[in-house]
Motif scaffolding. Structure first.
Motif, PDB file in Angstrom:
ATOM      1  N   LEU A  30     -79.705  40.710 -40.081  1.00 17.82           N
ATOM      2  CA  LEU A  30     -78.671  40.659 -41.309  1.00 17.82           C
ATOM      3  C   LEU A  30     -77.774  40.027 -41.416  1.00 17.82           C
ATOM      4  CD1 LEU A  30     -78.341  41.974 -44.054  1.00 17.82           C
ATOM      5  CD2 LEU A  30     -77.055  43.986 -43.157  1.00 17.82           C
ATOM      6  N   THR A  31     -77.482  38.824 -42.056  1.00 16.37           N
ATOM      7  CA  THR A  31     -76.470  37.922 -41.806  1.00 16.37           C
ATOM      8  C   THR A  31     -75.672  38.272 -43.231  1.00 16.37           C
ATOM      9  OG1 THR A  31     -77.624  36.419 -40.649  1.00 16.37           O
ATOM     10  CG2 THR A  31     -75.650  35.570 -41.729  1.00 16.37           C
ATOM     11  N   LYS A  32     -74.297  38.248 -43.147  1.00 17.10           N
ATOM     12  CA  LYS A  32     -73.483  38.612 -44.211  1.00 17.10           C
ATOM     13  C   LYS A  32     -72.121  38.225 -44.077  1.00 17.10           C
ATOM     14  CE  LYS A  32     -72.382  43.092 -42.167  1.00 17.10           C
ATOM     15  NZ  LYS A  32     -71.121  42.699 -41.660  1.00 17.10           N
TER      16      LYS A  32
ATOM     17  N   GLY B 153     -62.480  29.548 -51.740  1.00 20.22           N
ATOM     18  CA  GLY B 153     -61.547  29.942 -50.637  1.00 20.22           C
ATOM     19  C   GLY B 153     -60.764  28.688 -50.078  1.00 20.22           C
ATOM     20  N   PHE B 154     -61.585  27.339 -50.162  1.00 26.75           N
ATOM     21  CA  PHE B 154     -61.134  26.232 -49.601  1.00 26.75           C
ATOM     22  C   PHE B 154     -60.768  25.198 -50.641  1.00 26.75           C
ATOM     23  CE2 PHE B 154     -63.783  28.351 -46.745  1.00 26.75           C
ATOM     24  CZ  PHE B 154     -63.259  28.402 -45.549  1.00 26.75           C
ATOM     25  N   GLY B 155     -60.501  25.597 -51.843  1.00 21.33           N
ATOM     26  CA  GLY B 155     -60.114  24.791 -52.784  1.00 21.33           C
ATOM     27  C   GLY B 155     -61.129  23.969 -53.489  1.00 21.33           C
ATOM     28  N   GLN B 156     -62.588  24.114 -53.305  1.00 20.51           N
ATOM     29  CA  GLN B 156     -63.408  23.267 -53.417  1.00 20.51           C
ATOM     30  C   GLN B 156     -64.290  24.090 -54.991  1.00 20.51           C
ATOM     31  OE1 GLN B 156     -64.469  20.591 -52.019  1.00 20.51           O
ATOM     32  NE2 GLN B 156     -62.620  20.987 -50.686  1.00 20.51           N
ATOM     33  N   PRO B 157     -65.120  22.939 -55.511  1.00 23.60           N
ATOM     34  CA  PRO B 157     -65.491  23.402 -56.691  1.00 23.60           C
ATOM     35  C   PRO B 157     -67.043  24.330 -56.522  1.00 23.60           C
ATOM     36  CG  PRO B 157     -66.078  21.161 -56.502  1.00 23.60           C
ATOM     37  CD  PRO B 157     -65.055  21.683 -55.508  1.00 23.60           C
ATOM     38  N   ASN B 158     -67.557  24.954 -57.722  1.00 28.38           N
ATOM     39  CA  ASN B 158     -68.985  25.703 -57.143  1.00 28.38           C
ATOM     40  C   ASN B 158     -69.872  24.694 -56.732  1.00 28.38           C
ATOM     41  OD1 ASN B 158     -67.494  28.132 -57.900  1.00 28.38           O
ATOM     42  ND2 ASN B 158     -68.096  28.202 -60.218  1.00 28.38           N
ATOM     43  N   GLU B 159     -69.919  23.428 -57.298  1.00 27.21           N
ATOM     44  CA  GLU B 159     -70.954  22.414 -56.819  1.00 27.21           C
ATOM     45  C   GLU B 159     -71.188  22.515 -55.229  1.00 27.21           C
ATOM     46  OE1 GLU B 159     -68.918  21.984 -59.112  1.00 27.21           O
ATOM     47  OE2 GLU B 159     -70.161  22.245 -60.906  1.00 27.21           O
ATOM     48  N   LYS B 160     -70.077  22.990 -54.686  1.00 28.67           N
ATOM     49  CA  LYS B 160     -70.106  22.698 -53.037  1.00 28.67           C
ATOM     50  C   LYS B 160     -70.745  24.086 -52.558  1.00 28.67           C
ATOM     51  CE  LYS B 160     -68.294  18.711 -52.342  1.00 28.67           C
ATOM     52  NZ  LYS B 160     -68.909  17.924 -51.126  1.00 28.67           N
ATOM     53  N   ALA B 161     -71.021  25.026 -53.398  1.00 28.41           N
ATOM     54  CA  ALA B 161     -71.637  26.253 -52.833  1.00 28.41           C
ATOM     55  C   ALA B 161     -72.915  26.213 -51.971  1.00 28.41           C
ATOM     56  CB  ALA B 161     -71.925  27.154 -53.829  1.00 28.41           C
ATOM     57  N   ILE B 162     -73.218  27.001 -50.998  1.00 28.85           N
ATOM     58  CA  ILE B 162     -74.350  27.109 -50.218  1.00 28.85           C
ATOM     59  C   ILE B 162     -75.205  28.362 -50.366  1.00 28.85           C
ATOM     60  CG2 ILE B 162     -75.541  26.710 -48.052  1.00 28.85           C
ATOM     61  CD1 ILE B 162     -73.142  25.312 -47.190  1.00 28.85           C
ATOM     62  N   ALA B 163     -76.315  28.307 -50.660  1.00 28.42           N
ATOM     63  CA  ALA B 163     -77.111  29.553 -50.690  1.00 28.42           C
ATOM     64  C   ALA B 163     -77.364  30.021 -49.098  1.00 28.42           C
ATOM     65  CB  ALA B 163     -78.557  29.210 -51.267  1.00 28.42           C
ATOM     66  N   PRO B 164     -77.644  31.288 -48.925  1.00 26.98           N
ATOM     67  CA  PRO B 164     -77.944  31.480 -47.359  1.00 26.98           C
ATOM     68  C   PRO B 164     -78.520  30.744 -46.694  1.00 26.98           C
ATOM     69  CG  PRO B 164     -78.156  33.692 -48.944  1.00 26.98           C
ATOM     70  CD  PRO B 164     -77.944  32.181 -49.806  1.00 26.98           C
TER      71      PRO B 164
ATOM     72  N   VAL C 203     -76.380  34.190 -32.642  1.00 29.68           N
ATOM     73  CA  VAL C 203     -75.504  32.600 -32.490  1.00 29.68           C
ATOM     74  C   VAL C 203     -74.199  32.828 -32.928  1.00 29.68           C
ATOM     75  CG1 VAL C 203     -75.887  30.121 -32.719  1.00 29.68           C
ATOM     76  CG2 VAL C 203     -77.955  31.566 -32.557  1.00 29.68           C
ATOM     77  N   VAL C 204     -73.353  32.897 -31.997  1.00 28.68           N
ATOM     78  CA  VAL C 204     -71.925  33.175 -32.619  1.00 28.68           C
ATOM     79  C   VAL C 204     -71.388  31.840 -33.539  1.00 28.68           C
ATOM     80  CG1 VAL C 204     -69.371  33.458 -31.825  1.00 28.68           C
ATOM     81  CG2 VAL C 204     -71.347  34.433 -30.693  1.00 28.68           C
ATOM     82  N   GLU C 205     -71.598  30.559 -32.999  1.00 27.90           N
ATOM     83  CA  GLU C 205     -71.433  29.232 -33.663  1.00 27.90           C
ATOM     84  C   GLU C 205     -72.476  28.366 -33.887  1.00 27.90           C
ATOM     85  OE1 GLU C 205     -66.827  28.011 -32.451  1.00 27.90           O
ATOM     86  OE2 GLU C 205     -68.007  28.211 -30.514  1.00 27.90           O
ATOM     87  N   GLU C 206     -72.543  28.020 -34.935  1.00 25.91           N
ATOM     88  CA  GLU C 206     -73.590  27.002 -35.452  1.00 25.91           C
ATOM     89  C   GLU C 206     -73.028  25.829 -36.244  1.00 25.91           C
ATOM     90  OE1 GLU C 206     -77.912  27.566 -37.422  1.00 25.91           O
ATOM     91  OE2 GLU C 206     -76.682  29.118 -37.640  1.00 25.91           O
ATOM     92  N   ASP C 207     -73.656  24.646 -36.120  1.00 31.14           N
ATOM     93  CA  ASP C 207     -73.531  23.456 -36.911  1.00 31.14           C
ATOM     94  C   ASP C 207     -74.289  23.658 -38.307  1.00 31.14           C
ATOM     95  OD1 ASP C 207     -72.065  22.088 -35.136  1.00 31.14           O
ATOM     96  OD2 ASP C 207     -73.479  21.085 -34.123  1.00 31.14           O
ATOM     97  N   LYS C 208     -73.435  23.245 -39.469  1.00 32.32           N
ATOM     98  CA  LYS C 208     -74.319  23.488 -40.570  1.00 32.32           C
ATOM     99  C   LYS C 208     -75.552  22.437 -41.002  1.00 32.32           C
ATOM    100  CE  LYS C 208     -70.442  25.136 -43.179  1.00 32.32           C
ATOM    101  NZ  LYS C 208     -69.340  25.235 -44.488  1.00 32.32           N
ATOM    102  N   ALA C 209     -75.574  21.310 -40.194  1.00 32.28           N
ATOM    103  CA  ALA C 209     -76.625  20.398 -40.150  1.00 32.28           C
ATOM    104  C   ALA C 209     -76.706  20.001 -41.581  1.00 32.28           C
ATOM    105  CB  ALA C 209     -77.787  21.304 -39.664  1.00 32.28           C
TER     106      ALA C 209
END
Length: 462
Positions: free
Chosen positions: A299-301, A432-443, A415-421
């Motif tokens: 379970l990732t959250k 939270g980083f001042g980015q628009p919704n178009e920068k969102a990632i699904a799980p 895996v504690v750290e992982e590249d986003k690839a």
């Protein structure tokens, strides 16, 4: 002399002419009949070979026929009140055909490219078929012909009605045939309407198959109060949807978009992402479970908490607590012990403790007074450890943590750290980083927030 010859020597000619006229005059105006009778009188110049006297008798209203070489009698054709009947004495329409036979009563057969039977109605039905078995049967022996074809500029091309049977029944005897085919340039190819029963019923390997082109719907069901599309199967899929590029099954509703009930699983989903859920605009809950939830996997959250009715004000408030997080697959155990007369205590752990955990860590706290010599005299062995260095009768609070080393944890380490690839440059929480919704990632991949998921894109970004 000429008149005597026409009445005596040529009686057959006169009868033949009169019989032909009688058949022709049916349904003509008085002026048309007079013209035909004049033509028959002027035909005395024809002198065929005499065949003898023609005898016979008939019934009023019956059309005559030759029953022998020199005899006439009744045919099965009747004329009554400007109506023609075949096999019936009192026809009820302009042409009425009646018989009791297993073969078709009326057969339209065209050996060319035209129509076997065509019916046209200016406000009514072009063709009505009524029978204890099949009202209208259409058969096409060619590879591209139509058994029954109905065309209407504004109303119904083919209409079938029944009290207990099938309104329209289509049968295809081979795999390449189509029982009933409906085609429409802008309306409904096939439409079924039933106030109390089934509007369209399909029974077969594919009960109902629908294919939509140019943005249309393969199968569309609409109901004011009941079920728009209802599927039922005793062994296979009640409703099965497949799409080469779009959505297999899409449900939209003011209540439930898709409602699933099952004796085993309500919903079984398979894919690169088995189930993707996202709230609509203005809502925050992607999934709501009204019972226990089991996850056979990780379970990732982004965060976790419990939510309960507030113990001090359960009617008006909720209470939240955050989960305890760790980079390790850590288990925490704690309790209290009372030291014996030697200032020692043995703490027994569950019998599965060592089988589940490794790499133990300990914490001890003396209750009531200081105990500078309090310590772990013996680490965990055979599912117990020993405390020593305190005063007799002292209460000690203890805590032990262990890292899971069971079979599943061994094969699925976090895996504690992982590249986003492929998702590099996108965020799980862009705001939270001042980015628009178009920068969102699904799980599991890139997805624009607020839009319905496109699973092919989600899968390709893994």
């Amino acid at each position: 002399m000429n008149n005597s010859k026409s009445h005596i020597a040529l009686p057959g000619l006169i009868l033949i002419i009169n019989l032909s006229a009688a058949l022709t005059l049916a349904g003509q105006t008085p002026n048309e009949r007079a013209a035909v009778e004049t033509a028959a009188t002027n035909s005395q110049a024809i002198e065929p070979q005499a065949v003898g006297a023609i005898t016979g008798q008939g019934t009023t209203g019956k059309i005559a026929k030759f029953t022998g070489t020199n005899a006439i009698g009744n045919s099965i054709i009747t004329e009554s009140n400007a109506r023609i009947g075949i096999g019936i004495a009192t026809p009820g329409s302009k042409l009425t055909v009646q018989a009791g036979a297993t073969s078709p009563i009326i057969l339209g057969k065209n050996t060319g490219m035209g129509t076997g039977v065509q019916g046209e109605g200016n406000g009514g039905f072009g063709v009505i078929g009524r029978s204890n078995r099949t009202g209208v049967q259409g058969i096409s022996t060619g590879s591209v012909g139509n058994g029954v074809w109905g065309d209407s500029s504004a109303d119904t091309g083919v209409f079938g009605s029944t009290s207990t049977g099938f309104g329209v029944y289509g049968n295809a005897s081979n795999n390449g045939g189509v029982g009933v085919f409906g085609k429409s340039a802008g309306g409904n190819g096939v439409e079924g309407s039933s106030p109390n029963g089934t509007a369209v019923y399909g029974n077969g390997i594919l009960g109902v198959f629908g294919q939509g082109n140019n943005g249309g719907s393969g199968v569309y069901g609409n109901s004011g109060t009941g079920v728009g599309v209802f599927g039922q199967s005793t062994s296979g899929d009640a409703v099965y949807g497949t799409s080469a590029s779009g959505t297999g099954v899409h449900g939209v509703g003011s209540g439930y978009g898709v409602l699933a009930e099952g004796s085993s699983y309500g919903v079984a989903a398979y894919g690169s992402v088995g189930i993707y859920a996202a709230p609509t605009a203005g809502n925050t809950i992607a999934g709501l479970f009204g019972g226990n939830v089991q996850i056979n996997g990780n379970l990732t959250k982004s965060s976790g908490s419990f939510k309960i009715d507030h113990p001090l004000d359960p009617e008006d408030k909720y209470l939240y607590h955050s989960f305890v997080e760790s980079p390790d697959m850590k288990n925490i155990y704690d309790g209290s012990a009372t030291l014996d007369e030697k200032g020692e205590a043995v703490v027994e752990m569950p019998d599965y403790f060592s089988a589940l955990n490794q790499d133990f860590r300990y914490q001890l706290t003396a209750v009531g007074e200081a105990a500078p010599n309090l310590h772990i005299a013996q680490k965990v062995k055979d599912n117990h450890f020993k405390i020593a260095g305190g005063k007799p009768g002292m209460e000690v609070s203890w805590q032990v943590t262990g890292i899971r080393h069971d079979a599943y944890a061994r094969d699925h380490r976090i895996v504690v750290e992982e590249d986003k690839a492929n998702a590099r440059g996108f965020y799980l929480y862009p705001a939270g980083f001042g980015q628009p919704n178009e920068k969102a990632i699904a799980p599991e991949g890139k997805l624009i927030a607020g839009q319905r998921p496109i699973l092919e894109q989600v899968a390709s970004s893994r």
